[in-house]
Design a protein around this motif. Structure first.
Motif, PDB file in Angstrom:
ATOM      1  N   GLU A 129       0.780  -1.047   0.158  1.00  0.00           N
ATOM      2  CA  GLU A 129      -0.061  -0.064   0.075  1.00  0.00           C
ATOM      3  C   GLU A 129       0.862   1.297  -0.001  1.00  0.00           C
ATOM      4  O   GLU A 129       0.591   2.164  -0.633  1.00  0.00           O
ATOM      5  N   LYS A 130       2.041   1.086   0.796  1.00  0.00           N
ATOM      6  CA  LYS A 130       2.917   2.422   0.876  1.00  0.00           C
ATOM      7  C   LYS A 130       3.554   2.542  -0.570  1.00  0.00           C
ATOM      8  O   LYS A 130       3.817   3.570  -1.151  1.00  0.00           O
ATOM      9  N   CYS A 132       2.385   1.324  -3.241  1.00  0.00           N
ATOM     10  CA  CYS A 132       1.243   1.873  -4.276  1.00  0.00           C
ATOM     11  C   CYS A 132       0.431   2.744  -3.684  1.00  0.00           C
ATOM     12  O   CYS A 132      -0.405   2.275  -3.120  1.00  0.00           O
ATOM     13  N   LEU A 133       0.308   3.850  -3.787  1.00  0.00           N
ATOM     14  CA  LEU A 133      -0.411   4.928  -3.012  1.00  0.00           C
ATOM     15  C   LEU A 133      -1.795   5.027  -3.690  1.00  0.00           C
ATOM     16  O   LEU A 133      -2.516   5.746  -3.149  1.00  0.00           O
ATOM     17  N   ASN A 134      -2.029   4.480  -4.697  1.00  0.00           N
ATOM     18  CA  ASN A 134      -3.171   4.530  -5.748  1.00  0.00           C
ATOM     19  C   ASN A 134      -3.416   6.045  -5.889  1.00  0.00           C
ATOM     20  O   ASN A 134      -4.558   6.659  -5.658  1.00  0.00           O
ATOM     21  N   VAL A 149      -3.429  12.753  -4.870  1.00  0.00           N
ATOM     22  CA  VAL A 149      -2.775  11.942  -3.829  1.00  0.00           C
ATOM     23  C   VAL A 149      -3.885  11.457  -2.865  1.00  0.00           C
ATOM     24  O   VAL A 149      -4.809  12.361  -2.641  1.00  0.00           O
ATOM     25  N   CYS A 165       1.263   4.109  -8.718  1.00  0.00           N
ATOM     26  CA  CYS A 165       1.838   3.641  -7.549  1.00  0.00           C
ATOM     27  C   CYS A 165       2.453   5.041  -6.959  1.00  0.00           C
ATOM     28  O   CYS A 165       2.381   4.954  -5.712  1.00  0.00           O
ATOM     29  N   THR A 166       3.330   5.458  -7.613  1.00  0.00           N
ATOM     30  CA  THR A 166       4.100   6.595  -7.146  1.00  0.00           C
ATOM     31  C   THR A 166       3.923   7.766  -7.801  1.00  0.00           C
ATOM     32  O   THR A 166       3.548   7.946  -8.860  1.00  0.00           O
TER      33      THR A 166
END
Length: 180
Positions: A129-130, A132-134, A149, A165-166
């Motif tokens: 999850e970190k 890939c922050l969506n 973000v 993701c980033t």
């Protein structure tokens, strides 16, 4: 003298019937002999019932001692058997307790292993999850490419056309960061 002679004669002449009476009286009817015999039998009977020799008593005492010793041996054997049974039962109970403790330890170890595995999965998921922050990428009505973000003002309202993701991926695709 004549009278004296006559007196002597009377004494000296035995009469046949009197002689038999004297013998009968001398031997009597036999009642005293019977009484003596009865007394001897009674005394013997009393001695047999109430008296006795010391040998009889010692035999009884020895028999009683033998019986008492046998009873004591039986009691000892019975007590030893009971003690053995108690020891075996205590041993079984201890084994059951040990088995229960071992099973409890194994269960705790399994629970710890499951918890560790779950923690690892959560940690991997958190990393993912970190990593890939969506990040949501969207094109505005003016044609400008903007990315949002998580935690941004419009993040929840935005319908993404693309996800990243980033932030680096979003910038390299030509998107700019949202101002709010």
């Amino acid at each position: 003298m004549t009278e004296e002679k006559e007196d002597k004669k009377k004494v000296a002449i035995p009469i046949e019937g009197e002689e038999k009476k004297k013998k009968k009286w001398y031997w009597g009817c036999g009642g005293c002999g019977c009484l003596g015999f009865i007394l001897i039998v009674l005394i013997g009977g009393c001695v047999a019932l109430f008296g006795g020799t010391d040998e009889d008593d010692s035999d009884k005492k020895v028999d009683n001692k033998v019986v008492n010793v046998k009873e004591e041996e039986k009691d000892k054997a019975k007590k030893e058997q009971e003690e053995k049974e108690k020891a075996e039962q205590a041993k079984k109970e201890q084994e059951e307790k040990d088995k229960a403790e071992q099973a409890k330890k194994e269960q705790e170890e399994q629970e710890k292993a499951q918890q560790a595995e779950q923690d690892k999965k959560e940690a991997d998921q958190a990393k993912t999850e970190k990593a890939c922050l969506n990040i949501k990428g969207n094109t505005s009505s003016s044609g400008e490419k903007i990315y949002h973000v998580p935690g941004g003002q419009f993040y929840d309202k935005t319908n993404p056309e693309q996800t990243f993701c980033t932030e680096g991926e979003a910038k390299s695709a030509g998107y700019r960061e949202s101002k709010r």
